[in-house]
Design a protein around this motif. Structure first.
Motif, PDB file in Angstrom:
ATOM      1  N   PRO A  49     -22.186  -4.314  23.841  1.00  0.00           N
ATOM      2  CA  PRO A  49     -22.017  -3.845  22.463  1.00  0.00           C
ATOM      3  C   PRO A  49     -20.746  -2.997  22.339  1.00  0.00           C
ATOM      4  CG  PRO A  49     -24.267  -3.483  23.233  1.00  0.00           C
ATOM      5  CD  PRO A  49     -23.453  -3.845  24.432  1.00  0.00           C
ATOM      6  N   LEU A  50     -20.000  -3.205  21.276  1.00  0.00           N
ATOM      7  CA  LEU A  50     -18.762  -2.452  21.093  1.00  0.00           C
ATOM      8  C   LEU A  50     -19.073  -1.006  20.725  1.00  0.00           C
ATOM      9  CD1 LEU A  50     -16.513  -4.978  19.135  1.00  0.00           C
ATOM     10  CD2 LEU A  50     -17.149  -4.935  21.552  1.00  0.00           C
ATOM     11  N   ARG A  51     -18.225  -0.105  21.244  1.00  0.00           N
ATOM     12  CA  ARG A  51     -18.412   1.316  21.004  1.00  0.00           C
ATOM     13  C   ARG A  51     -17.089   1.953  20.613  1.00  0.00           C
ATOM     14  NH1 ARG A  51     -23.415   2.475  22.799  1.00  0.00           N
ATOM     15  NH2 ARG A  51     -24.341   1.090  24.378  1.00  0.00           N
ATOM     16  N   ALA A  52     -17.177   3.145  20.059  1.00  0.00           N
ATOM     17  CA  ALA A  52     -15.983   3.916  19.735  1.00  0.00           C
ATOM     18  C   ALA A  52     -15.352   4.435  21.026  1.00  0.00           C
ATOM     19  CB  ALA A  52     -16.334   5.075  18.809  1.00  0.00           C
ATOM     20  N   ALA A  53     -14.163   4.996  20.919  1.00  0.00           N
ATOM     21  CA  ALA A  53     -13.441   5.459  22.102  1.00  0.00           C
ATOM     22  C   ALA A  53     -14.197   6.548  22.854  1.00  0.00           C
ATOM     23  CB  ALA A  53     -12.059   5.963  21.697  1.00  0.00           C
ATOM     24  N   ASP A  54     -15.012   7.337  22.131  1.00  0.00           N
ATOM     25  CA  ASP A  54     -15.763   8.404  22.788  1.00  0.00           C
ATOM     26  C   ASP A  54     -17.096   7.928  23.343  1.00  0.00           C
ATOM     27  OD1 ASP A  54     -17.269   8.033  20.503  1.00  0.00           O
ATOM     28  OD2 ASP A  54     -16.958  10.051  19.692  1.00  0.00           O
ATOM     29  N   GLY A  55     -17.364   6.638  23.228  1.00  0.00           N
ATOM     30  CA  GLY A  55     -18.605   6.091  23.740  1.00  0.00           C
ATOM     31  C   GLY A  55     -19.724   6.030  22.725  1.00  0.00           C
ATOM     32  N   GLY A  56     -19.514   6.609  21.551  1.00  0.00           N
ATOM     33  CA  GLY A  56     -20.517   6.589  20.503  1.00  0.00           C
ATOM     34  C   GLY A  56     -20.484   5.303  19.704  1.00  0.00           C
ATOM     35  N   PRO A  57     -21.377   5.163  18.736  1.00  0.00           N
ATOM     36  CA  PRO A  57     -21.404   3.939  17.925  1.00  0.00           C
ATOM     37  C   PRO A  57     -20.171   3.839  17.036  1.00  0.00           C
ATOM     38  CG  PRO A  57     -22.920   5.586  17.039  1.00  0.00           C
ATOM     39  CD  PRO A  57     -22.431   6.122  18.344  1.00  0.00           C
ATOM     40  N   LEU A  58     -19.808   2.619  16.705  1.00  0.00           N
ATOM     41  CA  LEU A  58     -18.695   2.421  15.783  1.00  0.00           C
ATOM     42  C   LEU A  58     -19.082   2.899  14.384  1.00  0.00           C
ATOM     43  CD1 LEU A  58     -17.535  -1.163  16.827  1.00  0.00           C
ATOM     44  CD2 LEU A  58     -16.350   0.998  17.284  1.00  0.00           C
TER      45      LEU A  58
END
Length: 293
Positions: A85-94
């Protein structure tokens, strides 16, 4: 409008061979899975031998694995070894509107790039963690249409990233071809000619092993989907010497959106994947064609 409707009907009725003098159909494989996340596949990238793949869902999930092929090179199976699953740069959800992932391309240094609609942007991704990092936006991106922007993406041997929107803004306006150099930033824009007599729109892009640009386009004719692949030489001022390799009649394949171009050692191969829109009456399929030089 009447002219385009008539052309749509013609595209739905004429035999495929009238459209496809250059590309030879090899076969199709319908990919099914019990995993509800598998669907909406809009981007495809293959290894040089056409066997290892990344397939990108437009619901922000990256799949990786291995394809089985028969002696003709037709896909006969797909084994998944990665679901990320794709995530934001900080590892959180998009964030909202940042999860409409459309295209994937891998540079010669192994960097994996993704294109996105809605929040129009290009990002790199670590496939294992799913973390994405946006590259700087092109000034034009904020003015692109919400659901018709950056679909196709490709990277050449010089690490130049290419992307273009699904719509150009007018039937007589070429599609802008944006170019990004990781070392220098955005370069002067090129463009790809648009056919004002049809409603074919860009959905997939790749640079072949021959260094040429391959563009996958689709046309929803009202009766189903027609597909076209055009190929261009890369000149000093942009794509040139365009030729149509493939043009299918309506319903030949499903909603082809991703394309990967590779070589079997003799011929150029086109492998495409369809977006089933998570609808029961559509299908996810790999489609193979061969292009003899």
């Amino acid at each position: 409008m009447l002219k385009r409707f008539v052309l749509a009907v013609i595209a739905g009725l004429l035999p495929a061979l009238l459209w496809a003098a250059e590309a030879k159909y090899i076969g199709s494989y319908t990919w099914t899975s019990n995993d509800e996340r598998l669907g909406g596949l809009s981007g495809l990238e293959l290894s040089d031998d056409g066997k290892r793949f990344y397939a990108l869902s437009d619901r922000a999930v990256l799949f990786g694995g291995t394809l089985s092929r028969d002696e003709d090179g037709e896909v006969t199976g797909a084994e998944v070894s990665l679901i990320s699953p794709l995530r934001a740069a900080d590892g959180g959800p998009l964030a909202r509107y940042h999860d409409d992932s459309e295209g994937i391309a891998i540079g010669p240094d192994g960097t994996v790039y993704l294109s996105f609609e809605s929040a129009h942007r290009i990002a790199t991704i670590d496939p294992e963690s799913g973390r994405t990092t946006d590259i700087p936006d092109h000034p034009d991106f904020q003015g692109l249409q919400m659901n018709s922007s950056l679909e196709g993406i490709a990277v050449d041997a010089e690490r130049i990233v290419y992307t273009l929107p699904e719509r150009s803004g007018a039937m007589t306006r070429p599609f802008p071809l944006y170019r990004y150099d990781p070392a220098r930033g955005w370069l002067d824009d090129w463009d790809v000619p648009r056919d004002s007599d049809t409603d074919f729109l860009p959905v997939g892009l790749d640079i072949g092993p021959d260094g040429r640009l391959y563009l996958l386009e689709r046309w929803f004719t009202g009766l189903g989907f027609a597909s076209r692949v055009r190929r261009f030489d890369m000149g000093p001022g942009g794509p040139m010497n365009g030729e149509t390799l493939l043009r299918t009649y309506t319903g030949t394949h499903d909603n082809l959106e991703g394309i990967a171009v590779w070589s079997d050692g003799t011929d150029i191969r086109l492998t495409m994947i369809s977006d089933n829109n998570f609808r029961f009456f559509q299908r996810t399929e790999f489609v193979d064609y061969r292009v003899s030089e």
